[in-house]
Motif scaffolding. Structure first.
Motif, mmCIF file in Angstrom:
data_model
loop_
_atom_site.group_PDB
_atom_site.id
_atom_site.type_symbol
_atom_site.label_atom_id
_atom_site.label_comp_id
_atom_site.label_asym_id
_atom_site.label_seq_id
_atom_site.Cartn_x
_atom_site.Cartn_y
_atom_site.Cartn_z
ATOM 1 N N TYR A 51 45.354 52.265 38.944
ATOM 2 C CA TYR A 51 45.115 51.102 40.067
ATOM 3 C C TYR A 51 46.441 50.207 39.894
ATOM 4 N N TRP A 90 47.480 46.356 41.259
ATOM 5 C CA TRP A 90 47.165 45.185 42.057
ATOM 6 C C TRP A 90 48.306 44.736 43.002
ATOM 7 N N GLU A 122 43.086 40.589 44.749
ATOM 8 C CA GLU A 122 42.716 42.060 44.062
ATOM 9 C C GLU A 122 42.434 41.839 42.458
ATOM 10 N N THR A 137 41.089 50.849 33.273
ATOM 11 C CA THR A 137 41.630 50.603 34.751
ATOM 12 C C THR A 137 42.231 49.419 34.577
ATOM 13 N N ALA A 161 46.123 48.670 35.510
ATOM 14 C CA ALA A 161 46.604 47.509 36.287
ATOM 15 C C ALA A 161 47.379 46.514 35.899
#
Length: 70
Positions: free
Chosen positions: A3, A5, A10, A35, A39
């Motif tokens: 993931y 941003w 976000e 996660t 990020a």
């Protein structure tokens, strides 16, 4: 797929998810930590810095899960 941003909104959403998780348990689930750490690692460094600033402000005890802090 990690993931990543795209903006501060976000990051703010990730903070809310993290805070909601911490309101139910003193520990974050490993998948959430992985996660968020991905990020931090894969997003623009300014967003990672912003995330860590928000953690210190809103959930200071959660900083222990994120290697990039400090």
């Amino acid at each position: 797929m990690a993931y990543k941003w795209k903006n501060r909104i976000e990051v703010d959403e990730a903070i809310v998810v993290m805070m909601n998780s911490l309101s139910k348990s003193p520990d974050l689930s490993p998948w959430l930590v992985r996660t968020i750490q991905a990020a931090i690692d894969d997003s623009d460094p300014s967003l990672g810095k912003y995330f860590l600033e928000q953690v210190r402000m809103h959930a200071p005890n959660a900083g222990r899960w994120f290697a990039s802090e400090g």
